[in-house]
Design a protein around this motif. Sequence first.
Motif, PDB file in Angstrom:
ATOM      1  N   LYS A  51     -40.223 -12.240 -31.028  1.00  0.00           N
ATOM      2  CA  LYS A  51     -39.526 -12.236 -29.742  1.00  0.00           C
ATOM      3  C   LYS A  51     -38.608 -11.031 -29.575  1.00  0.00           C
ATOM      4  CE  LYS A  51     -35.547 -15.030 -30.867  1.00  0.00           C
ATOM      5  NZ  LYS A  51     -34.501 -15.722 -30.202  1.00  0.00           N
ATOM      6  N   ASP A  52     -38.135 -10.456 -30.676  1.00  0.00           N
ATOM      7  CA  ASP A  52     -37.237  -9.300 -30.618  1.00  0.00           C
ATOM      8  C   ASP A  52     -37.930  -7.995 -30.987  1.00  0.00           C
ATOM      9  OD1 ASP A  52     -35.132 -11.053 -30.003  1.00  0.00           O
ATOM     10  OD2 ASP A  52     -34.750 -11.432 -32.132  1.00  0.00           O
ATOM     11  N   ALA A  53     -39.229  -8.029 -31.249  1.00  0.00           N
ATOM     12  CA  ALA A  53     -39.935  -6.854 -31.757  1.00  0.00           C
ATOM     13  C   ALA A  53     -40.004  -5.743 -30.716  1.00  0.00           C
ATOM     14  CB  ALA A  53     -41.340  -7.237 -32.212  1.00  0.00           C
ATOM     15  N   SER A  54     -39.591  -4.564 -31.113  1.00  0.00           N
ATOM     16  CA  SER A  54     -39.681  -3.407 -30.214  1.00  0.00           C
ATOM     17  C   SER A  54     -41.139  -2.982 -30.035  1.00  0.00           C
ATOM     18  CB  SER A  54     -38.838  -2.245 -30.739  1.00  0.00           C
ATOM     19  OG  SER A  54     -39.339  -1.801 -31.983  1.00  0.00           O
ATOM     20  N   SER A  55     -42.008  -3.428 -30.924  1.00  0.00           N
ATOM     21  CA  SER A  55     -43.432  -3.101 -30.803  1.00  0.00           C
ATOM     22  C   SER A  55     -44.059  -3.760 -29.576  1.00  0.00           C
ATOM     23  CB  SER A  55     -44.188  -3.517 -32.069  1.00  0.00           C
ATOM     24  OG  SER A  55     -44.033  -4.901 -32.305  1.00  0.00           O
ATOM     25  N   LEU A  56     -43.363  -4.715 -28.969  1.00  0.00           N
ATOM     26  CA  LEU A  56     -43.853  -5.366 -27.753  1.00  0.00           C
ATOM     27  C   LEU A  56     -43.247  -4.764 -26.482  1.00  0.00           C
ATOM     28  CD1 LEU A  56     -43.948  -9.079 -28.912  1.00  0.00           C
ATOM     29  CD2 LEU A  56     -45.876  -7.726 -28.125  1.00  0.00           C
ATOM     30  N   ASP A  57     -42.491  -3.684 -26.616  1.00  0.00           N
ATOM     31  CA  ASP A  57     -41.841  -3.077 -25.447  1.00  0.00           C
ATOM     32  C   ASP A  57     -42.854  -2.618 -24.392  1.00  0.00           C
ATOM     33  OD1 ASP A  57     -39.367  -3.599 -26.472  1.00  0.00           O
ATOM     34  OD2 ASP A  57     -38.948  -1.531 -27.099  1.00  0.00           O
ATOM     35  N   ALA A  58     -43.960  -2.031 -24.805  1.00  0.00           N
ATOM     36  CA  ALA A  58     -44.979  -1.580 -23.838  1.00  0.00           C
ATOM     37  C   ALA A  58     -45.581  -2.783 -23.104  1.00  0.00           C
ATOM     38  CB  ALA A  58     -46.068  -0.781 -24.543  1.00  0.00           C
ATOM     39  N   HIS A  59     -45.790  -3.870 -23.814  1.00  0.00           N
ATOM     40  CA  HIS A  59     -46.312  -5.101 -23.213  1.00  0.00           C
ATOM     41  C   HIS A  59     -45.313  -5.635 -22.181  1.00  0.00           C
ATOM     42  CE1 HIS A  59     -48.373  -8.989 -22.975  1.00  0.00           C
ATOM     43  NE2 HIS A  59     -47.205  -9.581 -23.214  1.00  0.00           N
TER      44      HIS A  59
END
Length: 141
Positions: A51-59
Amino acid sequence: MIDDTSTAPASGARRIAHLVVRYGAMLFGTAVVVQFYLAGSGIFAATGPVKDASSLDAHRLLGNILAVLALLLLIATIVARPARRVVITVVVLFVLTAVEGLLAMAGGSAPYVGALHPVVAAAILGLTVLIPLSLPRTMKS
């Protein structure tokens, strides 16, 4: 009443809106497929809590863009005045896109609710396929 069988000539604005609805839905559906990819790559690249992962920022960013695109698609549909089933489909697409964001936010504290996030995304993808198929190929002159 919204009806695509009227004998009145379609205005230039309606014709353009018709094209925007047709190709906008196709673009929207393509972006939803990209969203699935971004979600998968973001989840597998996450090093901590998802939920806090920066790897999901593009999503997350594309999700926000899709919310705006859903609103623009709804406005274009209102201008185009297609058949009622197309209007209903676009309204449902708009509502589900809004619900999609709420489900994602709820997933942190209610994982079983958050698990509906990809299910609703699949429904959204299906709706984007129905929209262009439900529109007539050309507007009456």
